[in-house]
Design a protein around this motif. Structure first.
Motif, PDB file in Angstrom:
ATOM      1  N   GLU A 143     147.364 -55.261 -17.666  1.00  0.00           N
ATOM      2  CA  GLU A 143     146.060 -54.712 -18.030  1.00  0.00           C
ATOM      3  C   GLU A 143     145.694 -55.321 -19.381  1.00  0.00           C
ATOM      4  OE1 GLU A 143     146.116 -50.483 -18.282  1.00  0.00           O
ATOM      5  OE2 GLU A 143     143.956 -50.340 -18.607  1.00  0.00           O
ATOM      6  N   ILE A 144     144.456 -55.844 -19.488  1.00  0.00           N
ATOM      7  CA  ILE A 144     144.056 -56.544 -20.710  1.00  0.00           C
ATOM      8  C   ILE A 144     142.785 -55.896 -21.247  1.00  0.00           C
ATOM      9  CG2 ILE A 144     143.329 -58.780 -21.638  1.00  0.00           C
ATOM     10  CD1 ILE A 144     144.996 -59.910 -19.109  1.00  0.00           C
ATOM     11  N   GLU A 145     142.913 -55.306 -22.435  1.00  0.00           N
ATOM     12  CA  GLU A 145     141.787 -54.556 -22.991  1.00  0.00           C
ATOM     13  C   GLU A 145     141.364 -55.157 -24.327  1.00  0.00           C
ATOM     14  OE1 GLU A 145     142.669 -50.443 -23.707  1.00  0.00           O
ATOM     15  OE2 GLU A 145     140.556 -49.965 -24.122  1.00  0.00           O
ATOM     16  N   GLY A 150     134.857 -53.426 -25.860  1.00  0.00           N
ATOM     17  CA  GLY A 150     134.631 -52.464 -24.787  1.00  0.00           C
ATOM     18  C   GLY A 150     134.877 -53.037 -23.407  1.00  0.00           C
ATOM     19  N   ILE A 151     135.859 -53.915 -23.299  1.00  0.00           N
ATOM     20  CA  ILE A 151     136.143 -54.560 -22.019  1.00  0.00           C
ATOM     21  C   ILE A 151     137.572 -54.262 -21.586  1.00  0.00           C
ATOM     22  CG2 ILE A 151     136.481 -56.778 -20.868  1.00  0.00           C
ATOM     23  CD1 ILE A 151     134.433 -57.971 -22.715  1.00  0.00           C
ATOM     24  N   VAL A 152     137.721 -53.990 -20.287  1.00  0.00           N
ATOM     25  CA  VAL A 152     139.069 -53.916 -19.711  1.00  0.00           C
ATOM     26  C   VAL A 152     139.094 -54.874 -18.540  1.00  0.00           C
ATOM     27  CG1 VAL A 152     140.822 -52.474 -18.622  1.00  0.00           C
ATOM     28  CG2 VAL A 152     139.292 -51.488 -20.323  1.00  0.00           C
ATOM     29  N   GLU A 251     129.847 -61.329 -22.301  1.00  0.00           N
ATOM     30  CA  GLU A 251     128.550 -60.774 -21.905  1.00  0.00           C
ATOM     31  C   GLU A 251     128.544 -60.372 -20.435  1.00  0.00           C
ATOM     32  OE1 GLU A 251     126.026 -59.522 -23.536  1.00  0.00           O
ATOM     33  OE2 GLU A 251     127.489 -59.971 -25.115  1.00  0.00           O
ATOM     34  N   ALA A 252     129.078 -61.264 -19.599  1.00  0.00           N
ATOM     35  CA  ALA A 252     129.117 -60.981 -18.156  1.00  0.00           C
ATOM     36  C   ALA A 252     129.986 -59.756 -17.877  1.00  0.00           C
ATOM     37  CB  ALA A 252     129.637 -62.195 -17.401  1.00  0.00           C
ATOM     38  N   GLN A 253     131.115 -59.651 -18.596  1.00  0.00           N
ATOM     39  CA  GLN A 253     131.998 -58.491 -18.410  1.00  0.00           C
ATOM     40  C   GLN A 253     131.280 -57.202 -18.805  1.00  0.00           C
ATOM     41  OE1 GLN A 253     134.990 -57.918 -17.223  1.00  0.00           O
ATOM     42  NE2 GLN A 253     136.000 -59.898 -17.059  1.00  0.00           N
ATOM     43  N   ARG A 300     142.006 -46.417 -14.054  1.00  0.00           N
ATOM     44  CA  ARG A 300     142.752 -47.551 -14.619  1.00  0.00           C
ATOM     45  C   ARG A 300     144.190 -47.575 -14.105  1.00  0.00           C
ATOM     46  NH1 ARG A 300     140.951 -47.970 -20.884  1.00  0.00           N
ATOM     47  NH2 ARG A 300     142.693 -49.419 -20.935  1.00  0.00           N
ATOM     48  N   VAL A 301     144.341 -47.110 -12.870  1.00  0.00           N
ATOM     49  CA  VAL A 301     145.664 -47.078 -12.257  1.00  0.00           C
ATOM     50  C   VAL A 301     146.050 -48.484 -11.777  1.00  0.00           C
ATOM     51  CG1 VAL A 301     146.991 -46.144 -10.314  1.00  0.00           C
ATOM     52  CG2 VAL A 301     145.400 -44.677 -11.570  1.00  0.00           C
TER      53      VAL A 301
END
Ligand code: CUA
Length: 369
Positions: A143-145, A150-152, A251-253, A300-301
């Motif tokens: 998982e990459i945050e 504000g992106i996961v 931006e796309a995320q 976020r499982v």
């Protein structure tokens, strides 16, 4: 004597075959352009590590040449010959003992200076104010945050080239309480050989790892700590890209999951993604997967799928993200990746088609690379 003569060539053949086999094994390590080649570093930490490696390597070569040279010289110079006296034995010679104790000690002390210096440099806090990225190890995906953005996302870490980032590495602390899903807290290890050394991800702890890439590119990474049955399939990619491309990706995320046009197969898939329920009456795909911008899809499982269609791989960096692989994954994830927590939901052919169309449309406007 006769039996000996017949067996000897066979033994020699076996030995020759063994020698060739071992040689081939060594040569296999000499390949170039391999995705995880530590001899082609692209990150400053990997470069420092390689410099240390070469230093120790050439010192070792020097030691080898001197020691083996003396040995070979002695073997030839004092070999047994008729009439030659046995050379003087020097066992217990104090001066010799002191010399060959001091020389290795000096060499080791010499190697320790740059090694310890590098360890301290690596332990120092990075300069400036690098962007933080939180990487959480799960069984068996990443998982990459990006807390400041504000992106996961999952399994594909984007970062600007030639700009250090600071990774906060941790691991799943508690078992997830979703039906049929029970990952356990284990230690993983984050490793992108061309960029940096390994760093463990430990449940309940956060380890820092500064990371940078000096050239744009896609760098292969993998989990380097045995963490269960699909440890070998816990891979990921680091995408180091020019600042403008990284900003466009961000931006796309942030714009969230692309809404499919009404009436399309992808729209059917979107509907299914939200409404599908497991045969046991469990929740939809949204019970586990997140989709930014889609109401109710905050779980976020399992890996976030906001821009799944733009990712290079699926199944945590393992399989090319092609239509066929995706269909196969949806049909039976565990057939592709043993132990995957996503079970075979018994989807019909039409359901697989629709979901695949939807997931592939989630590309944030960017075509699949
Ligand atoms: Cu995670 Cu090995």
């Amino acid at each position: 004597m006769t039996p000996q003569r017949t067996t000897r060539p066979a033994g020699r053949g076996l030995r020759a075959a063994l020698a060739v086999g071992v040689l081939l094994l060594f040569l296999a390590a000499c390949g170039r352009g391999l995705p995880q080649n530590t001899f082609e570093p692209a990150g400053s930490r990997a470069e420092r590590a390689l410099e240390l490696y070469w230093l120790v390597f050439w010192i070792a070569v020097g030691v080898f040449v001197v020691v083996e040279g003396l040995l070979v010289y002695t073997l030839i110079r004092f070999r047994r010959k008729p009439g030659r006296e046995t050379p003087v034995q020097i066992h217990g010679n104090t001066r010799a003992e002191i010399i060959w104790t001091i020389i290795p000690a000096v060499i080791l002390a010499g190697i320790a200076v740059p090694t310890i210096g590098t360890i301290f440099d690596f332990a120092r806090d990075p300069e400036g104010d690098p962007m933080s990225i939180v990487v959480t190890g799960h069984q068996w995906w990443w998982e990459i945050e990006y807390p400041d953005l504000g992106i996961v996302t999952a399994n594909e870490l984007h970062m600007p080239v030639r700009q250090p980032v600071l990774l906060h590495l941790t691991s799943d602390e508690l078992p997830n309480e979703v039906e049929g899903v029970s990952p356990v807290p284990v230690i993983h290890s984050f490793w992108v050989p061309r960029l940096s050394g390994k760093q463990d991800l430990v449940p309940g702890r956060t380890h820092l790892l500064p990371l940078d890439a000096q050239e744009p590119g896609v760098y292969e990474g993998q989990c380097a700590e045995f963490c269960g049955i699909s440890h070998a399939m816990m891979r990921f990619q680091v995408v180091a890209e020019p600042r403008e491309e990284f900003d466009a990706w961000v931006e796309a995320q942030r714009a969230g999951a692309t809404a499919p046009a009404a009436g399309t197969l992808a729209a059917e898939g979107a509907e299914l993604f939200q409404s599908f329920s497991t045969p046991a009456g469990g929740g939809s795909c949204m019970a586990c997967h997140g989709l930014r911008g889609v109401e109710g899809a905050e779980a976020r499982v399992a890996p976030d799928l906001t821009m799944f269609g733009a990712r290079r791989r699926l199944g945590s960096g393992v399989f090319q993200n092609t239509e066929e692989n995706l269909r196969q994954w949806l049909r039976d994830p565990r057939a592709m990746k043993p132990g995957a927590f996503m079970p075979d939901y018994g989807l019909s052919r039409d359901q697989v088609e629709a979901l695949a169309a939807y997931l592939r449309s989630l590309d944030g406007g960017a075509p699949v690379p």
